[in-house]
Design a protein around this motif. Structure first.
Motif: not given
Length: 710
Positions: A391-419
């Motif tokens: 169910i989770a995989a199908r929902r993610l595949a149907d609307d990946p934009k909405a799923a990624f939107r909630s974690v985008s801030g943390l992803v950017l923070a990890l990138f800047v931290t790594t640099v």
């Protein structure tokens, strides 16, 4: 319609009030942090501008200038003292900022921090270096930071003009040199990029809370005759009222954060609280811009309602993101790779090129995130066997934009931290070998061309308690590189080398002093040696502060004005240590501020997603799906994009750091230490913990009543 929108925002029941409070709270946190970042940048810029007068620039020198000027550094107990000696050379001599007049010979002005230090330190260790009396304190305009140690010493023209390195100036600098300004711009750029994007994502996530539920309500209004224009006004009003309230609270939060921000040493020193301020323009941009952005974000979220109210009820699956979304990410990394071996010549061009490349990579991560989420979801669906995973995989595949939107801030923070950590770790490891910070007991002074001291410096030094050995090197006649040393003085040293048997004077190259090295004998005899000009002094102490500082004061009074001043290896490494501390501070600020902001954005996104999907989850529960299955679905929907895109962000961060180091410093990235993996692990763990903390809401919001049609 504005009044109707206001009533919907505050009288729409418990759900409306909850949404209002959540949006206002999230906006307040985002606006408060946004204002804090802008004010911190202003504080650093103001602090940097105050340093302009402390050193003479090439454009300020004038052979006919009316002011003799000598700026140099001094040291005391591991702290740097900025000293400026001045003397009037003609009428109309310029006056530095922070004082009403130039100090007369025998007077000096000091910063408040140095004034306190002079009052507590023994005069033989510090105060005796400054001739005469204290004439007053330097004003704030002349002291960049509250803890800076600065002294402005008045000298006679005849005395100061005879010192090596002195300049005549006709004006005092009021602008920071290009090279210094570019470093500050780079630091501010890293802080701004590292914090502003997660903050903006946080604010945008807050304004989109319950977007799906509002779409359904506005679609019903369209079906009973409301026009798209009326719907737009209602939607904008309903979103803006919460954002305006949150923005007002955010300004109050910023006022509460001003004092803590002032204590953060962005440049290695704290700021004055009054410097942590906003310009009128910046305040208006935030006060007006955030509500406007929220209104447009709301209208964009409801674009399907404005086109057709039936578009909401049909719920057509959004078009799958295409591979083109990874192009900006690849382009950003390619731009940084192209700069290797092609570093721009000007500092402004370097700042634009490197920060532009990093910003493009960050935008690329945001754009590519949905595609990466879709790829990961499809791979998971192909290998899933449990209902929750499917169910989770199908929902993610149907609307990946909405799923990624909630974690985008943390992803950017990890990138800047790594640099940040990758660059700082490599720079520290590469340059530590060039700056030996270990020996703090051996004092050295280089005094080329000096015929004689003002008094018997050697006798004075040997009389200081804690001084164990003194060596005075003298200039060899007709040589600019070779100095001579008395074998009688070298006899007690183990670190300066030794004399061959029978020699009285040896030829010494101080740049290659080595323990145990035997120096060649000189043809100069002891009598002639005693009449040669002094070249260098080495003073060995027991390492105590009193012995070091008394020896430094004695050497400075005997040979005033030399650059560098009497110093140990640790003193000379202070600049390097301070620079590394600044970069570490920048990394700490980005990490400590960026990760919580990103975590809040993640929590808001997950909660918003639960609220929007309460009816589908309620229907699943009514159809027999266990609550544990639904919880695993929610956890997987957040964890999968977080882990997949974070892996890409970490890899991109390490590659970006390597390319920057190769281009700017011609060194390769060194593997980060345990600190980096701990930070990344904690960041991911906190993100997953925030997701887990929202799971208990499922029981409350997916009851049978949530399954009804509104």
């Amino acid at each position: 319609m504005i009044g109707f929108g206001l009533r919907l925002a505050v009288t729409g029941g418990r759900e409306a009030i909850t949404r209002l409070v959540l949006i206002a709270t999230a906006t307040a946190l985002g606006v408060g942090m946004l204002l804090a970042v802008v004010a911190g940048i202003n504080a650093v810029t103001t602090q940097n501008d105050r340093t302009a007068w402390l050193s003479v620039r090439g454009e300020d020198t004038d052979p006919s200038g009316s002011l003799w000027w000598l700026d140099r550094d001094d040291f005391f107990r591991g702290q740097e003292i900025q000293r400026v000696d001045v003397a009037v050379a003609g009428p109309g001599a310029p006056v530095p900022p922070g004082i009403d007049r130039l100090p007369a010979p025998g007077e000096y002005y000091v910063s408040p921090a140095l004034h306190s230090l002079l009052a507590s330190a023994p005069a033989a260790q510090l105060g005796d270096r400054f001739p005469g009396r204290e004439a007053g304190l330097l004003g704030v305009d002349a002291v960049p930071a509250p803890d800076d140690l600065i002294v402005l010493v008045g000298r006679s023209p005849a005395d100061l003009s005879a010192v090596d390195g002195v300049s005549r100036v006709g004006a005092i600098s009021t602008s920071t040199p290009e090279s210094d300004a570019s470093a500050i711009k780079a630091i501010l750029g890293i802080v701004a990029i590292g914090l502003l994007l997660p903050i903006l994502i946080f604010i945008n996530s807050a304004t989109r809370l319950s977007a799906a539920r509002r779409e359904q309500r506005f679609a019903a209004m369209r079906l009973i005759g409301a026009t798209p224009r009326q719907i737009s006004w209602v939607a904008a009003t309903e979103s803006t009222v919460a954002v305006v309230l949150g923005t007002a609270v955010g300004f109050a939060l910023y006022e509460a954060l001003r004092a803590p921000i002032a204590d953060v040493p962005f440049t290695g020193a704290a700021s004055y609280p009054d410097d942590v301020s906003l310009t009128v323009g910046a305040g208006l941009v935030v006060a007006l811009g955030v509500p406007v952005v929220a209104a447009f974000s709301s209208l964009f979220a409801l674009r399907r309602v404005r086109i057709s109210p039936l578009g909401v009820t049909r719920r057509v699956t959004p078009r799958a993101p295409g591979f083109w979304r990874v192009v900006p990410l690849i382009a950003g990394l390619a731009e940084l790779a192209w700069l290797v071996g092609r570093r721009p010549s000007s500092s402004d061009s370097q700042t634009f090129a490197y920060l532009g490349g990093i910003l493009l990579v960050m935008i690329g991560l945001i754009v590519a995130g949905p595609w990466l989420t879709m790829v990961g979801a499809r791979a998971l669906a192909a290998r899933s066997s449990r209902p929750s995973t499917l169910i989770a995989a199908r929902r993610l595949a149907d609307d990946p934009k909405a799923a990624f939107r909630s974690v985008s801030g943390l992803v950017l923070a990890l990138f800047v931290t790594t640099v940040a950590i990758g660059v700082i770790t490599t720079m520290t490891a590469d340059r530590t070998a060039e700056h030996d910070t270990g020996d703090a007991s051996l004092m050295h002074l280089y005094v080329p061309g000096t015929a004689a001291a003002r008094f018997s410096v050697v006798d004075e030094l040997r009389a200081i308690p804690g001084v164990t050995e003194v060596a005075e090197l003298r200039t060899e006649p007709g040589s600019d590189y070779t100095t001579l040393a008395s074998c009688a003085e070298l006899a007690g040293w183990s670190s300066l080398g030794r004399c061959p048997e029978g020699a009285a004077v040896v030829e010494v190259q101080s740049a290659v002093l080595e323990p145990g090295r035997t120096w060649p004998a000189s043809t100069v005899g002891p009598a002639e040696f005693a009449n040669l000009a002094a070249a260098e002094f080495f003073v060995q102490t027991d390492g105590s502060t009193a012995a070091l500082e008394r020896a430094r004061t004695t050497l400075e009074n005997g040979f005033p004005g030399f650059v560098p001043p009497p110093s140990t290896e640790r003193d000379l490494a202070l600049g390097f240590v301070k620079a590394m501390a600044v970069w570490r501070q920048v990394a700490d600020v980005v990490i400590l501020a960026g990760l919580p902001i990103a975590g809040c954005s993640l929590a808001v996104g997950v909660v918003g997603g639960l609220i929007e999907r309460r009816r589908p989850f309620s229907l699943l529960r009514l159809s027999g799906a266990p609550l544990a299955v639904l919880r695993r679905v929610v956890a997987l929907e957040s964890a999968l994009p977080l882990l997949v895109v974070s892996a890409v962000a970490v890899g991109s961060g390490l590659l970006a750091a390597h390319l920057f180091l190769r281009s700017q410093l011609d060194i390769s990235l060194r593997a980060p230490g345990a600190e980096y993996y701990l930070v990344v692990g904690v960041g991911l763990a906190v993100g997953l913990a925030l997701v887990a903390s929202t799971l208990p809401l499922l029981r409350r919001i997916t009851g049978p009543s949530a399954a009804r049609n509104d």
